[in-house]
Motif scaffolding. Sequence first.
Motif, PDB file in Angstrom:
ATOM      1  N   GLN A  22      -3.309  -0.272   2.413  1.00 37.80           N
ATOM      2  CA  GLN A  22      -2.738  -0.208   1.265  1.00 37.80           C
ATOM      3  C   GLN A  22      -1.923  -1.323   1.043  1.00 37.80           C
ATOM      4  O   GLN A  22      -2.087  -1.629  -0.185  1.00 37.80           O
ATOM      5  CB  GLN A  22      -2.378   1.201   1.254  1.00 37.80           C
ATOM      6  CG  GLN A  22      -2.893   2.641   1.213  1.00 37.80           C
ATOM      7  CD  GLN A  22      -2.248   3.722   1.307  1.00 37.80           C
ATOM      8  OE1 GLN A  22      -1.349   3.829   0.657  1.00 37.80           O
ATOM      9  NE2 GLN A  22      -2.438   4.758   2.087  1.00 37.80           N
ATOM     10  N   ASP A  25      -2.602  -4.511  -1.104  1.00 37.95           N
ATOM     11  CA  ASP A  25      -2.726  -4.443  -2.588  1.00 37.95           C
ATOM     12  C   ASP A  25      -1.586  -5.256  -3.297  1.00 37.95           C
ATOM     13  O   ASP A  25      -0.450  -4.746  -2.895  1.00 37.95           O
ATOM     14  CB  ASP A  25      -2.813  -3.210  -3.128  1.00 37.95           C
ATOM     15  CG  ASP A  25      -2.882  -3.016  -4.524  1.00 37.95           C
ATOM     16  OD1 ASP A  25      -2.554  -3.661  -5.166  1.00 37.95           O
ATOM     17  OD2 ASP A  25      -3.684  -1.972  -5.181  1.00 37.95           O
ATOM     18  N   GLY A  27      -0.274  -5.264  -5.975  1.00 37.36           N
ATOM     19  CA  GLY A  27       0.407  -4.329  -6.921  1.00 37.36           C
ATOM     20  C   GLY A  27       1.529  -3.486  -6.133  1.00 37.36           C
ATOM     21  O   GLY A  27       2.504  -2.810  -6.826  1.00 37.36           O
ATOM     22  N   ILE A  28       1.094  -3.198  -4.918  1.00 42.94           N
ATOM     23  CA  ILE A  28       2.122  -2.299  -3.991  1.00 42.94           C
ATOM     24  C   ILE A  28       2.949  -3.247  -3.234  1.00 42.94           C
ATOM     25  O   ILE A  28       4.039  -2.946  -3.415  1.00 42.94           O
ATOM     26  CB  ILE A  28       1.079  -1.605  -3.034  1.00 42.94           C
ATOM     27  CG1 ILE A  28       0.262  -0.506  -3.872  1.00 42.94           C
ATOM     28  CG2 ILE A  28       1.902  -1.102  -2.040  1.00 42.94           C
ATOM     29  CD1 ILE A  28      -0.982   0.345  -3.224  1.00 42.94           C
ATOM     30  N   TRP A  31       6.559  -4.417  -4.402  1.00 47.63           N
ATOM     31  CA  TRP A  31       7.600  -3.457  -4.579  1.00 47.63           C
ATOM     32  C   TRP A  31       8.140  -3.248  -2.883  1.00 47.63           C
ATOM     33  O   TRP A  31       9.294  -2.692  -3.080  1.00 47.63           O
ATOM     34  CB  TRP A  31       7.238  -2.025  -5.144  1.00 47.63           C
ATOM     35  CG  TRP A  31       6.921  -2.162  -6.455  1.00 47.63           C
ATOM     36  CD1 TRP A  31       5.871  -2.191  -7.130  1.00 47.63           C
ATOM     37  CD2 TRP A  31       8.096  -1.840  -7.502  1.00 47.63           C
ATOM     38  NE1 TRP A  31       6.095  -2.089  -8.532  1.00 47.63           N
ATOM     39  CE2 TRP A  31       7.284  -2.024  -8.746  1.00 47.63           C
ATOM     40  CE3 TRP A  31       9.251  -1.603  -7.545  1.00 47.63           C
ATOM     41  CZ2 TRP A  31       8.077  -1.732 -10.020  1.00 47.63           C
ATOM     42  CZ3 TRP A  31       9.991  -1.530  -8.900  1.00 47.63           C
ATOM     43  CH2 TRP A  31       9.408  -1.512  -9.887  1.00 47.63           C
ATOM     44  N   SER A 102      -1.055   8.665  -0.769  1.00 43.78           N
ATOM     45  CA  SER A 102      -1.289   7.237  -1.039  1.00 43.78           C
ATOM     46  C   SER A 102       0.073   6.604  -1.701  1.00 43.78           C
ATOM     47  O   SER A 102       0.581   7.226  -2.821  1.00 43.78           O
ATOM     48  CB  SER A 102      -2.492   6.965  -2.002  1.00 43.78           C
ATOM     49  OG  SER A 102      -2.487   5.667  -2.454  1.00 43.78           O
ATOM     50  N   ARG A 104       0.132   4.355  -3.507  1.00 44.87           N
ATOM     51  CA  ARG A 104      -0.126   4.090  -5.221  1.00 44.87           C
ATOM     52  C   ARG A 104       0.123   5.358  -5.993  1.00 44.87           C
ATOM     53  O   ARG A 104       0.736   4.801  -7.066  1.00 44.87           O
ATOM     54  CB  ARG A 104      -1.807   4.028  -5.099  1.00 44.87           C
ATOM     55  CG  ARG A 104      -2.409   2.732  -4.519  1.00 44.87           C
ATOM     56  CD  ARG A 104      -3.731   2.843  -4.835  1.00 44.87           C
ATOM     57  NE  ARG A 104      -4.254   1.626  -3.749  1.00 44.87           N
ATOM     58  CZ  ARG A 104      -4.643   1.657  -2.882  1.00 44.87           C
ATOM     59  NH1 ARG A 104      -4.502   2.825  -1.818  1.00 44.87           N
ATOM     60  NH2 ARG A 104      -5.154   0.525  -1.890  1.00 44.87           N
ATOM     61  N   ASP A 105       0.495   6.480  -5.478  1.00 43.77           N
ATOM     62  CA  ASP A 105       1.106   7.437  -6.408  1.00 43.77           C
ATOM     63  C   ASP A 105       2.327   6.986  -6.670  1.00 43.77           C
ATOM     64  O   ASP A 105       2.907   7.784  -7.763  1.00 43.77           O
ATOM     65  CB  ASP A 105       0.716   8.868  -5.786  1.00 43.77           C
ATOM     66  CG  ASP A 105      -0.802   9.210  -5.809  1.00 43.77           C
ATOM     67  OD1 ASP A 105      -1.495   8.632  -6.760  1.00 43.77           O
ATOM     68  OD2 ASP A 105      -1.037   9.995  -4.908  1.00 43.77           O
ATOM     69  N   ILE A 107       4.020   4.258  -7.424  1.00 45.73           N
ATOM     70  CA  ILE A 107       4.143   2.760  -8.080  1.00 45.73           C
ATOM     71  C   ILE A 107       4.617   3.066  -9.777  1.00 45.73           C
ATOM     72  O   ILE A 107       5.516   2.653 -10.035  1.00 45.73           O
ATOM     73  CB  ILE A 107       3.143   1.912  -7.852  1.00 45.73           C
ATOM     74  CG1 ILE A 107       2.644   1.557  -6.298  1.00 45.73           C
ATOM     75  CG2 ILE A 107       3.396   0.688  -8.579  1.00 45.73           C
ATOM     76  CD1 ILE A 107       3.901   0.921  -5.668  1.00 45.73           C
TER      77      ILE A 107
END
Length: 264
Positions: A22, A25, A27-28, A31, A102, A104-105, A107
């Motif tokens: 994960q 990515d 975008g992850i 952060w 995940s 992603r939840d 972000i």
Amino acid sequence: MSLLVFIPMYDCAAQIPRVLAQFNDAGIATWVDGILCIDNRSTDGTVAAAKAGLEAADVPSRVLLQNDGNYGLGGSHKVAIEYAAAHGYTHLAVLHGDDQGSIRDLIPHLEARAHERSEFLMGARFMRGSTLEGYSTLRTAANRTFNLIFSAVSGTRLYDLGSGLNVFRVSAFSDGFHLRFADDLTFNYYLILAVAARGHALQFFPLTWREDDQVSNAKLGRMGLQILGLLWRRVSNKHAFLTGEHRDTPRTAYPSTRIARWDA
């Protein structure tokens, strides 16, 4: 914000590569300042799988630790909190190594700066907007029932008692209030009751939670009895609950061994 993602692991060799993937990515990874994988004496190939996954992860700092003893999930949390404080991280995200949730939840809530308004930003499997995949009807009903009971006892609406995706402000643990909580799977129940009782800024967010090839270490009947027991302790003596010793094996320290480390 300086964010460390803590990934507790136990016998999840099949899932941990997916969890660590994960972080490739962008975008992850933007952060995340560090990943801390903590293995609690796995009996399969979890350590080797985590080492390979960490080596490939696109994050500046990556560390793999193994507990020197079987500390349980709660004990691993204590190792991670101490590590985050010692290394100057302001926030600690918890993402379980069995790939049920995940990151992603999380972000969108970081982008909305929810972590600045909350000391405890907790993923909630059972609030509006969440999605459960492969989760049994019985376990869902049991969790919803306990959520309501805990909410009534604490005087705070609690949408989940401990999912595998959360963000903690590290400074919230500076007085060590968490250290005497049970080291096993019930650690999160002690924590959420204490967070509510102490008046910490608490916020929940919806997530997607799935079960496919994971093996749960929680037995519903036994866990239910443990939960009822700790609820009774909270109701009967709030002060003793918050300050008393709840560990089967009290420890002055939770030592671990560093298996590997990578720095950008």
